[in-house]
Scaffold this active site. Structure first.
Site, PDB file in Angstrom:
ATOM      1  N   HIS A 103      -0.261  44.960  71.595  1.00  0.00           N
ATOM      2  CA  HIS A 103       0.552  45.026  70.108  1.00  0.00           C
ATOM      3  C   HIS A 103       1.682  46.186  70.427  1.00  0.00           C
ATOM      4  O   HIS A 103       1.812  46.992  69.413  1.00  0.00           O
ATOM      5  CB  HIS A 103      -0.175  45.085  69.247  1.00  0.00           C
ATOM      6  CG  HIS A 103      -1.049  44.100  68.290  1.00  0.00           C
ATOM      7  ND1 HIS A 103      -0.497  43.047  67.305  1.00  0.00           N
ATOM      8  CD2 HIS A 103      -2.321  44.327  69.166  1.00  0.00           C
ATOM      9  CE1 HIS A 103      -1.930  42.492  67.466  1.00  0.00           C
ATOM     10  NE2 HIS A 103      -3.381  42.960  68.107  1.00  0.00           N
ATOM     11  N   ASN A 150      -4.560  39.811  61.840  1.00  0.00           N
ATOM     12  CA  ASN A 150      -3.645  38.933  63.080  1.00  0.00           C
ATOM     13  C   ASN A 150      -3.544  38.096  61.682  1.00  0.00           C
ATOM     14  O   ASN A 150      -3.431  37.765  60.936  1.00  0.00           O
ATOM     15  CB  ASN A 150      -4.301  39.043  64.127  1.00  0.00           C
ATOM     16  CG  ASN A 150      -4.764  39.752  65.461  1.00  0.00           C
ATOM     17  OD1 ASN A 150      -3.557  40.670  65.266  1.00  0.00           O
ATOM     18  ND2 ASN A 150      -4.951  39.066  66.272  1.00  0.00           N
TER      19      ASN A 150
HETATM   20 FE1  HDE Z   1      -6.113  45.332  68.200  1.00  0.00          FE
HETATM   21  N1  HDE Z   1      -5.728  47.497  69.039  1.00  0.00           N
HETATM   22  N2  HDE Z   1      -8.086  46.037  69.047  1.00  0.00           N
HETATM   23  N3  HDE Z   1      -7.292  43.696  67.026  1.00  0.00           N
HETATM   24  N4  HDE Z   1      -5.113  45.312  66.778  1.00  0.00           N
HETATM   25  C1  HDE Z   1      -5.151  47.784  68.789  1.00  0.00           C
HETATM   26  O1  HDE Z   1      -5.050  50.408  68.420  1.00  0.00           O
HETATM   27  C2  HDE Z   1      -8.806  46.642  69.656  1.00  0.00           C
HETATM   28  C3  HDE Z   1      -8.468  43.042  67.719  1.00  0.00           C
HETATM   29  C4  HDE Z   1      -4.698  44.697  66.245  1.00  0.00           C
HETATM   30  O2  HDE Z   1       0.614  47.614  64.590  1.00  0.00           O
HETATM   31  C5  HDE Z   1      -5.007  49.171  69.791  1.00  0.00           C
HETATM   32  O3  HDE Z   1      -3.350  51.629  67.436  1.00  0.00           O
HETATM   33  C6  HDE Z   1      -9.613  46.542  70.062  1.00  0.00           C
HETATM   34  C7  HDE Z   1      -8.445  42.457  66.278  1.00  0.00           C
HETATM   35  C8  HDE Z   1      -2.951  44.914  65.177  1.00  0.00           C
HETATM   36  O4  HDE Z   1       0.259  49.666  65.664  1.00  0.00           O
HETATM   37  C9  HDE Z   1      -6.043  49.390  69.884  1.00  0.00           C
HETATM   38  C10 HDE Z   1     -10.406  45.609  69.885  1.00  0.00           C
HETATM   39  C11 HDE Z   1      -7.031  42.524  65.070  1.00  0.00           C
HETATM   40  C12 HDE Z   1      -2.668  46.147  65.768  1.00  0.00           C
HETATM   41  C13 HDE Z   1      -6.547  48.393  70.157  1.00  0.00           C
HETATM   42  C14 HDE Z   1      -9.479  44.944  69.196  1.00  0.00           C
HETATM   43  C15 HDE Z   1      -7.262  43.624  65.975  1.00  0.00           C
HETATM   44  C16 HDE Z   1      -3.609  45.982  67.363  1.00  0.00           C
HETATM   45  C17 HDE Z   1      -3.839  49.385  70.469  1.00  0.00           C
HETATM   46  C18 HDE Z   1     -11.831  44.371  70.130  1.00  0.00           C
HETATM   47  C19 HDE Z   1      -6.657  41.403  64.699  1.00  0.00           C
HETATM   48  C20 HDE Z   1      -1.261  46.148  66.286  1.00  0.00           C
HETATM   49  C21 HDE Z   1      -2.873  50.083  69.571  1.00  0.00           C
HETATM   50  C22 HDE Z   1     -13.074  45.194  69.688  1.00  0.00           C
HETATM   51  C23 HDE Z   1      -8.364  41.326  63.035  1.00  0.00           C
HETATM   52  C24 HDE Z   1      -1.512  48.335  65.032  1.00  0.00           C
HETATM   53  C25 HDE Z   1      -3.532  50.869  68.485  1.00  0.00           C
HETATM   54  C26 HDE Z   1       0.188  48.494  65.240  1.00  0.00           C
HETATM   55  C27 HDE Z   1      -4.043  47.155  67.847  1.00  0.00           C
HETATM   56  C28 HDE Z   1      -7.434  47.523  69.614  1.00  0.00           C
HETATM   57  C29 HDE Z   1      -9.436  43.485  68.543  1.00  0.00           C
HETATM   58  C30 HDE Z   1      -5.296  43.365  65.400  1.00  0.00           C
HETATM   59  C31 HDE Z   1      -6.382  49.723  71.697  1.00  0.00           C
HETATM   60  C32 HDE Z   1     -10.860  47.820  71.072  1.00  0.00           C
HETATM   61  C33 HDE Z   1      -9.899  41.851  66.087  1.00  0.00           C
HETATM   62  C34 HDE Z   1      -2.373  44.272  64.715  1.00  0.00           C
HETATM   63  O5  HDE Z   1      -7.185  50.434  69.577  1.00  0.00           O
END
Ligand code: HDE
Length: 491
Positions: free
Chosen positions: A56, A130
């Site tokens: 993202h 999302n």
């Molecule tokens: Fe994320 N995800 N994600 N994700 N995600 C990040 O956090 C992660 C997942 C989502 O505008 C990171 O600050 C793991 C699902 C958005 O700043 C990180 C897993 C959904 C954003 C991270 C998921 C999301 C992130 C990268 C599996 C939808 C942007 C930078 C367990 C429900 C937030 C940060 C923003 C961002 C990890 C799966 C949505 C690395 C480990 C499911 C919208 O922490």
């Protein structure tokens, strides 16, 4: 002499005499180390970049207001910001693509982040969702591998469709989301023309201590619109910041986008017997079984003044809950509760909650101290330990304890018991109009064509076929292959 109010200064506040010509020995130089303004200017510039988000990375943000429109919501949660009709809460949202780097094109086929920070009177509540109600995988332990396949090949540094389809074909739980992604919602027309979902199941608890399971749906009041894939490709080449620009311009000219928030509420006990595991993020709950209940309206009405300070430094985390809203046992969500604040400690530092865009509206009052960039007074002269004998120091509030719930079984590495990855993916395919199915097949075939391994293509075709024979057969035909007989015989 310049007016004192707009005098250029160094970071330590000293007036700068010359910002165009560096100090040199003689007319031709060399330069002098005593040009402290030059040294500071270069040194600061050298450190301008911070690590981009590992996923993202490309995004756009805006401020707005969330207003409750339904008094009944307090029957399900004691969350203060949802307590009564008319209650308004300031919020910030960041939209994003997932796989591309921070300068990548907006109009690619990819899920979009829909991540909100509500500045409530009881602390920040972040709903990091999302634009899709489901996800590709359902256990956090698979996430780093999944994302590696979405990023670049370690040798060539190119996007690699073999990696993508190899992973998906070995992870059939992704089929529902893969189908969603290659349909018309896979490339939104703008950030304003897409819905947002909390995706996971969360737990709500009301003032009587009764728990409920909940899913969030933000429905776009602008309508849902997609971009034709060939138009999207063209825009990606001519205006890679198309969605960012659209959002900024709409708000700038007062055309404020809004979304209506609905929830699906599942009675707590239903989780034991519902036909789908309600904590499996690759599945939806049927709207017939759990109809949408209106909660309120979110309106975006203010652009950030500084992109880096606000959009780049915002730290959105699913671990930011408020009383009345809690985690569910969803194995993806559980991993996320660690990952976000962890990556933010790396990306922004341990005291990132003090950055203005992240600061809660109420005061942070605790015994945490020190660390890099602690700039808020650090608790002043107050003691920094508990328990203590001082009534004026922060005390826990037992009404904010989590709602206890029973767990059972052995500690073990256990897969989800349900292996039906096909019914809901097939339902989605059958729900699409004939035209949308045609576009879906085109998108999938176009994406799978460059895959150089027939084994990977056939493994994935089998999954499409299991979802719907027509789906699998058409993808196979498009790739010049045939659905293997043993797959047809499974039916
Ligand atoms: Fe994320 N995800 N994600 N994700 N995600 C990040 O956090 C992660 C997942 C989502 O505008 C990171 O600050 C793991 C699902 C958005 O700043 C990180 C897993 C959904 C954003 C991270 C998921 C999301 C992130 C990268 C599996 C939808 C942007 C930078 C367990 C429900 C937030 C940060 C923003 C961002 C990890 C799966 C949505 C690395 C480990 C499911 C919208 O922490």
């Amino acid at each position: 002499m310049t007016d004192k109010n707009n005098r250029l200064t160094t970071s330590s506040g000293a007036p700068v005499g010359d910002n165009q010509n560096s100090l040199t020995a003689g007319r031709r130089g060399p330069g002098l180390i005593q040009d402290v303004h030059l040294l500071e200017k270069l040194a600061h510039f050298d450190r301008e970049r911070i690590p981009e988000r590992v996923v993202h990375a490309k995004g756009a943000g805006a401020y707005g207001t969330f207003e409750v429109t339904n008094d009944e919501i307090s029957n399900y949660t004691k969350a203060d910001f949802l307590s009564e009709k008319g209650k308004a809460t300031d919020m910030f949202i960041r939209f994003s693509t997932v796989a591309g780097e921070s300068g990548s094109a907006d109009t690619v086929r990819d899920p979009r982040g829909f991540a909100i920070k509500f500045y409530t009177e009881e602390g920040n509540y972040d709903l990091v969702g999302n634009n899709t109600p489901i996800f590709f995988i359902r256990d956090a332990i698979k996430f780093p591998d999944f994302i590696h396949t979405q990023k670049r090949n370690p040798q060539t540094n190119l996007k690699d469709k073999n990696m993508v389809w190899d992973f998906w074909s070995h992870s059939p739980e992704s089929l529902h989301q893969v189908t969603y992604l290659h349909g018309d919602r896979g490339i939104p027309a703008t950030f304003r023309h897409m819905n947002g979902y909390g995706s996971h199941t969360y737990k709500w608890v009301n003032a009587e201590g009764e728990p409920f399971w909940v899913k969030y749906h933000f429905v776009s009041d602008q309508g849902v619109k997609g971009l034709d894939a060939s138009v999207a490709d063209e825009i990606a080449g001519t205006n890679p910041d198309y969605h960012t620009e659209d959002l900024f311009n709409a708000i700038d000219k007062g055309d404020f986008p809004s979304w209506t928030l609905y929830v699906q509420i599942m009675p707590f006990e239903d989780a034991k017997s519902y036909k789908w595991d309600p904590f499996d993020v690759t599945k939806i709950w049927s709207l017939k079984d759990y109809p949408r209940i209106e909660v309120g309206k979110m309106t975006l009405n203010r652009n950030p003044r500084n992109y880096f300070a606000e959009v780049e430094q915002v730290a959105l985390s699913p671990a930011h809950f408020v009383p009345g809203i809690e985690a569910s046992p969803d194995k993806m969500l559980q991993g996320r509760l660690f990952s976000y604040s962890d990556t933010q400690r790396y990306r922004l530092g341990v005291n990132h909650e003090q950055i203005p865009v992240n600061r809660p509206k109420n005061e942070q009052y605790n015994y945490q101290r020190d660390g890099y960039m602690r700039v808020d007074g650090n608790g002043g002269s107050n003691y920094n330990y508990e328990p203590n004998s001082y009534d004026h120091l922060p005390k826990e509030d037992d009404t904010s304890k989590i709602n206890p719930f029973e767990v059972e079984g052995y500690a073990d590495s256990v897969p989800y018991p349900d292996h039906d990855h096909y019914t809901q993916a097939g339902d989605l395919y059958r729900l699409m109009s004939k035209d949308e199915q045609d576009r879906l097949i085109d998108a999938v075939v176009g994406h799978m064509e460059p895959v150089t391994s027939e084994e990977i293509q056939l493994r994935q075709i089998a999954h499409f076929y299991r979802a719907d024979p027509d789906y699998g057969t058409r993808v196979a035909e498009g790739l010049g292959l045939q659905v293997p007989d043993e797959v047809k015989e499974e039916k």
